[in-house]
Design a protein around this motif. Structure first.
Motif, mmCIF file in Angstrom:
data_model
loop_
_atom_site.group_PDB
_atom_site.id
_atom_site.type_symbol
_atom_site.label_atom_id
_atom_site.label_comp_id
_atom_site.label_asym_id
_atom_site.label_seq_id
_atom_site.Cartn_x
_atom_site.Cartn_y
_atom_site.Cartn_z
ATOM 1 N N THR A 18 0.851 -1.180 0.000
ATOM 2 C CA THR A 18 0.000 0.000 0.000
ATOM 3 C C THR A 18 0.890 1.234 0.000
ATOM 4 O O THR A 18 2.052 1.182 0.372
ATOM 5 N N HIS A 19 0.319 2.334 -0.408
ATOM 6 C CA HIS A 19 1.114 3.558 -0.532
ATOM 7 C C HIS A 19 0.896 4.529 0.619
ATOM 8 O O HIS A 19 1.483 5.597 0.638
ATOM 9 N N SER A 20 0.020 4.149 1.558
ATOM 10 C CA SER A 20 -0.202 5.030 2.697
ATOM 11 C C SER A 20 -0.626 4.201 3.900
ATOM 12 O O SER A 20 -1.060 3.063 3.774
#
Length: 73
Positions: A18-20
């Motif tokens: 995931t990016h966050s």
């Protein structure tokens, strides 16, 4: 129990994580709900529309266990 973690781990490798932090939390909740459905022998494709409908109608969202109990009433 380890086998339950296999799909999310393989998926994580394919999706490159995931990016966050917020995305990671949402992913964790989604995987937990799907795995709970599998353990209770509920088809997640039946559970999630019911869950969304409850949220949409401003009703209390049911856990997979509560959903299963509601089917037997």
């Amino acid at each position: 129990m380890e086998s339950l973690l296999r799909n999310p781990v393989i998926g994580r490798k394919k999706w490159l994580g995931t990016h966050s932090e917020k995305g990671a939390r949402k992913q964790t909740i989604l995987f937990s709900l799907v795995q709970s459905c599998k353990l209770l022998k509920i088809n997640p494709r039946d559970y999630f529309p019911a869950l969304v409908q409850n949220i949409k109608n401003k009703q209390v969202p049911l856990t997979p266990y509560e959903y299963l109990q509601s089917l037997h009433i």
